[in-house]
Motif scaffolding. Structure first.
Motif, PDB file in Angstrom:
ATOM      1  N   PHE A   1     -48.376   7.900 -37.909  1.00  0.00           N
ATOM      2  CA  PHE A   1     -47.189   8.752 -37.879  1.00  0.00           C
ATOM      3  C   PHE A   1     -47.486  10.045 -37.119  1.00  0.00           C
ATOM      4  N   SER A   2     -48.654  10.628 -37.370  1.00  0.00           N
ATOM      5  CA  SER A   2     -49.011  11.926 -36.780  1.00  0.00           C
ATOM      6  C   SER A   2     -49.088  11.836 -35.262  1.00  0.00           C
ATOM      7  N   ILE A   3     -49.880  10.880 -34.762  1.00  0.00           N
ATOM      8  CA  ILE A   3     -50.012  10.812 -33.302  1.00  0.00           C
ATOM      9  C   ILE A   3     -48.781  10.161 -32.667  1.00  0.00           C
ATOM     10  N   GLY A   4     -48.026   9.384 -33.456  1.00  0.00           N
ATOM     11  CA  GLY A   4     -46.789   8.792 -32.941  1.00  0.00           C
ATOM     12  C   GLY A   4     -45.767   9.861 -32.611  1.00  0.00           C
ATOM     13  N   VAL A   5     -45.568  10.797 -33.524  1.00  0.00           N
ATOM     14  CA  VAL A   5     -44.597  11.868 -33.286  1.00  0.00           C
ATOM     15  C   VAL A   5     -45.091  12.811 -32.187  1.00  0.00           C
ATOM     16  N   ILE A   6     -46.400  13.053 -32.122  1.00  0.00           N
ATOM     17  CA  ILE A   6     -46.936  13.904 -31.058  1.00  0.00           C
ATOM     18  C   ILE A   6     -46.727  13.254 -29.691  1.00  0.00           C
ATOM     19  N   GLY A   7     -47.024  11.942 -29.615  1.00  0.00           N
ATOM     20  CA  GLY A   7     -46.878  11.236 -28.344  1.00  0.00           C
ATOM     21  C   GLY A   7     -45.440  11.170 -27.870  1.00  0.00           C
ATOM     22  N   VAL A   8     -44.524  10.758 -28.756  1.00  0.00           N
ATOM     23  CA  VAL A   8     -43.132  10.565 -28.343  1.00  0.00           C
ATOM     24  C   VAL A   8     -42.426  11.905 -28.117  1.00  0.00           C
ATOM     25  N   SER A   9     -42.749  12.926 -28.920  1.00  0.00           N
ATOM     26  CA  SER A   9     -42.078  14.225 -28.743  1.00  0.00           C
ATOM     27  C   SER A   9     -42.435  14.865 -27.404  1.00  0.00           C
ATOM     28  N   SER A  10     -43.583  14.491 -26.831  1.00  0.00           N
ATOM     29  CA  SER A  10     -43.936  15.034 -25.518  1.00  0.00           C
ATOM     30  C   SER A  10     -42.969  14.558 -24.440  1.00  0.00           C
ATOM     31  N   LEU A  11     -42.159  13.541 -24.762  1.00  0.00           N
ATOM     32  CA  LEU A  11     -41.145  13.044 -23.826  1.00  0.00           C
ATOM     33  C   LEU A  11     -40.140  14.136 -23.469  1.00  0.00           C
ATOM     34  N   ILE A  12     -39.962  15.112 -24.361  1.00  0.00           N
ATOM     35  CA  ILE A  12     -38.993  16.186 -24.124  1.00  0.00           C
ATOM     36  C   ILE A  12     -39.324  16.950 -22.847  1.00  0.00           C
ATOM     37  N   THR A  13     -40.620  17.036 -22.503  1.00  0.00           N
ATOM     38  CA  THR A  13     -41.017  17.766 -21.293  1.00  0.00           C
ATOM     39  C   THR A  13     -40.499  17.111 -20.023  1.00  0.00           C
ATOM     40  N   SER A  14     -40.042  15.854 -20.113  1.00  0.00           N
ATOM     41  CA  SER A  14     -39.537  15.174 -18.911  1.00  0.00           C
ATOM     42  C   SER A  14     -38.159  15.681 -18.504  1.00  0.00           C
TER      43      SER A  14
ATOM     44  N   ALA B   1     -54.025   8.451 -23.945  1.00  0.00           N
ATOM     45  CA  ALA B   1     -54.604   9.798 -24.046  1.00  0.00           C
ATOM     46  C   ALA B   1     -54.719  10.235 -25.506  1.00  0.00           C
ATOM     47  N   VAL B   2     -53.624  10.104 -26.275  1.00  0.00           N
ATOM     48  CA  VAL B   2     -53.669  10.560 -27.662  1.00  0.00           C
ATOM     49  C   VAL B   2     -54.529   9.633 -28.520  1.00  0.00           C
ATOM     50  N   CYS B   3     -54.537   8.345 -28.207  1.00  0.00           N
ATOM     51  CA  CYS B   3     -55.368   7.405 -28.973  1.00  0.00           C
ATOM     52  C   CYS B   3     -56.853   7.669 -28.743  1.00  0.00           C
ATOM     53  N   SER B   4     -57.227   7.972 -27.502  1.00  0.00           N
ATOM     54  CA  SER B   4     -58.638   8.227 -27.223  1.00  0.00           C
ATOM     55  C   SER B   4     -59.093   9.552 -27.814  1.00  0.00           C
ATOM     56  N   ILE B   5     -58.243  10.553 -27.774  1.00  0.00           N
ATOM     57  CA  ILE B   5     -58.602  11.870 -28.319  1.00  0.00           C
ATOM     58  C   ILE B   5     -58.753  11.805 -29.838  1.00  0.00           C
ATOM     59  N   THR B   6     -57.856  11.075 -30.495  1.00  0.00           N
ATOM     60  CA  THR B   6     -57.875  11.003 -31.970  1.00  0.00           C
ATOM     61  C   THR B   6     -58.634   9.779 -32.484  1.00  0.00           C
ATOM     62  N   ARG B   7     -59.153   8.942 -31.561  1.00  0.00           N
ATOM     63  CA  ARG B   7     -59.879   7.728 -31.928  1.00  0.00           C
ATOM     64  C   ARG B   7     -59.044   6.831 -32.854  1.00  0.00           C
ATOM     65  N   THR B   8     -57.861   6.516 -32.364  1.00  0.00           N
ATOM     66  CA  THR B   8     -56.909   5.695 -33.107  1.00  0.00           C
ATOM     67  C   THR B   8     -56.600   4.445 -32.297  1.00  0.00           C
ATOM     68  N   SER B   9     -56.363   3.328 -32.983  1.00  0.00           N
ATOM     69  CA  SER B   9     -56.053   2.084 -32.284  1.00  0.00           C
ATOM     70  C   SER B   9     -54.624   2.124 -31.737  1.00  0.00           C
ATOM     71  N   VAL B  10     -54.388   1.355 -30.680  1.00  0.00           N
ATOM     72  CA  VAL B  10     -53.065   1.260 -30.083  1.00  0.00           C
ATOM     73  C   VAL B  10     -52.068   0.689 -31.089  1.00  0.00           C
ATOM     74  N   LEU B  11     -52.517  -0.260 -31.917  1.00  0.00           N
ATOM     75  CA  LEU B  11     -51.637  -0.858 -32.924  1.00  0.00           C
ATOM     76  C   LEU B  11     -51.155   0.185 -33.923  1.00  0.00           C
ATOM     77  N   GLU B  12     -52.082   1.028 -34.393  1.00  0.00           N
ATOM     78  CA  GLU B  12     -51.706   2.059 -35.369  1.00  0.00           C
ATOM     79  C   GLU B  12     -50.741   3.064 -34.738  1.00  0.00           C
ATOM     80  N   PHE B  13     -51.005   3.432 -33.483  1.00  0.00           N
ATOM     81  CA  PHE B  13     -50.095   4.337 -32.783  1.00  0.00           C
ATOM     82  C   PHE B  13     -48.707   3.701 -32.651  1.00  0.00           C
TER      83      PHE B  13
END
Length: 425
Positions: A130-143, A378-390
């Motif tokens: 949930f944490s890195i999911g919201v961080i990743g998707v919310s960065s879409l606003i910068t587009s 990028a966020v998965c590698s920084i936080t060491r999280t799997s793509v599935l969990e993200f």
């Protein structure tokens, strides 16, 4: 050419080289065009006055980020939303909205936030997905929030007013912020996040002090839009103004821009700009082949043969753009797909500014999704999280964004209201 391109993508070759090598195979295989023409396109593809906006805005964003802007915006965002259910997730969304006017890059925004906020969010009881999911998707606003690098590239390739695109991105960016915040509230209440934590609402005095502390960062996109709208400078010249503004704020107001920070900003800017410009140069060869083979007209006849109804045709094009975004980097997608699909939607009567906002959002959204999302990796590698969990954590937010995009398709005035009003139409 296309077969070579997809093979090179499949073996994970850097996108700029995949585009350039694939395009060169066309010139090598055909006797009608000389190889020197490809080299000329590679060079001339970057020689454009509007394109100067890209390196300037990238540099301005990096200077502001090392000038103490980020820490001030985090404090202000936390005061605004920290007391809500899922407070830190709201902080991430608001921060992306505020940083959108500074960084212009979704991946840079997500990488920065994942380093700063993820640990605190997990300690507060949020799931890591949930944490890195919201961080990743919310960065879409910068587009969408100016100065979006994607909008600059789209305007440059499609010959669309970058100033109008900047103004058109404001309302969709704000709507995306509220849509994601609503999604966070629903998910947080359903999962019981922050149910045992009581955070006092900030006083008006605390908000005012924090607002004054970061006012110079918040003024940045306002000065940019006002300057472009009233003709003080063009979008390209606005990039140079942004660099000077960033230097003045960092040196004389916040006084945190020292020589060490400045060198770091220059180093990061050179890296980012080198990657972007190499892709642009390689894509120029690719785009020439597309135009030479008359692919836009062929694609137009194919799609308009399915339907001539503008809204349905727009949905078909956007679906193809979304699929392309799943497999290719956003900058390359913008450069390759704009000359193909923009003439099609314009012929159908779709406003190019409206289409540009939707296209850039969808292309950037591809960076937050499997299988090849750059922002996701990028966020998965920084936080060491799997793509599935993200993917599981980001799913509700991706769904919310797709619903918003559909709304924007059927109600174009949500996108066009601001530029139409400011242009007096």
């Amino acid at each position: 050419m296309l077969i070579v391109f997809f093979v090179l993508m499949f073996i994970n070759m850097p996108i700029a080289f995949a585009i350039g090598i694939a395009a060169m195979t066309y010139f090598i295989r055909t006797s009608d065009l000389t190889n020197m023409l490809a080299i000329q396109q590679f060079v001339t593809g970057t020689q454009s006055f509007p394109l100067l906006a890209v390196p300037f805005f990238v540099l301005a964003g990096h200077i502001l980020n090392v000038s103490g802007i980020t820490s001030r915006l985090i404090k202000f965002s936390n005061l605004l939303t920290g007391h809500l259910a899922g407070g830190l997730a709201h902080v991430s969304i608001v921060l992306s909205t505020l940083l959108g006017g500074i960084s212009g890059s979704a991946t840079a925004d997500a990488a920065m936030q994942s380093r700063i906020l993820t640990k605190d969010m997990v300690q507060r009881g949020y799931s890591k997905g949930f944490s890195i999911g919201v961080i990743g998707v919310s960065s879409l606003i910068t587009s969408t929030i100016p100065p979006s690098i994607g909008l600059i590239l789209y305007g440059f390739i499609g010959g669309v007013s970058i100033g109008d695109l900047f103004m058109a991105g404001i309302v969709p960016g704000i709507l995306m912020c509220f849509t994601l915040m609503l999604t966070v509230s629903i998910v947080a209440k359903k999962r019981g996040y922050d149910s045992d934590i009581v955070v006092e609402r900030p006083t008006a005095k605390e908000l005012l002090i924090s607002f004054k502390d970061c006012i110079w960062a918040l003024l940045f996109p306002v000065i940019l839009l006002v300057g472009i709208r009233f003709g003080f400078f063009s979008a390209t010249e606005g990039g140079a103004v942004a660099v000077v503004y960033a230097l003045l704020v960092g040196t004389f107001i916040y006084r945190e821009l020292n020589w060490t920070n400045f060198k770091k900003a220059i180093y990061d800017s050179v890296q980012d700009n080198s990657m972007i410009m190499l892709i642009i140069a390689a894509a120029s060869i690719f785009s020439y082949v597309i135009a030479y083979e008359n692919l836009p007209r062929t694609a137009s006849e194919l799609i308009t043969g399915i339907t001539a109804e503008p809204t349905l045709l727009l949905l078909i094009v956007l679906f193809i753009v979304f699929l392309a975004g799943l497999f290719m980097e956003a900058t390359a997608n913008t450069l390759l797909l704009t000359p193909i699909f923009l003439p099609i939607v314009e012929q159908a009567g779709v406003d190019p500014v409206h289409f540009g906002i939707l296209m850039i959002v969808l292309i950037t959204l591809g960076g937050m999704t499997p299988p090849l999302g750059v922002t996701m990796f990028a966020v998965c590698s920084i936080t060491r999280t799997s793509v599935l969990e993200f993917s599981k954590g980001a799913a509700p937010f991706l769904l919310a964004v797709l619903i918003l995009i559909i709304i924007l398709v059927f109600f174009p005035q949500l996108v066009l209201f601001v530029p139409d009003y400011l242009n007096g139409s």
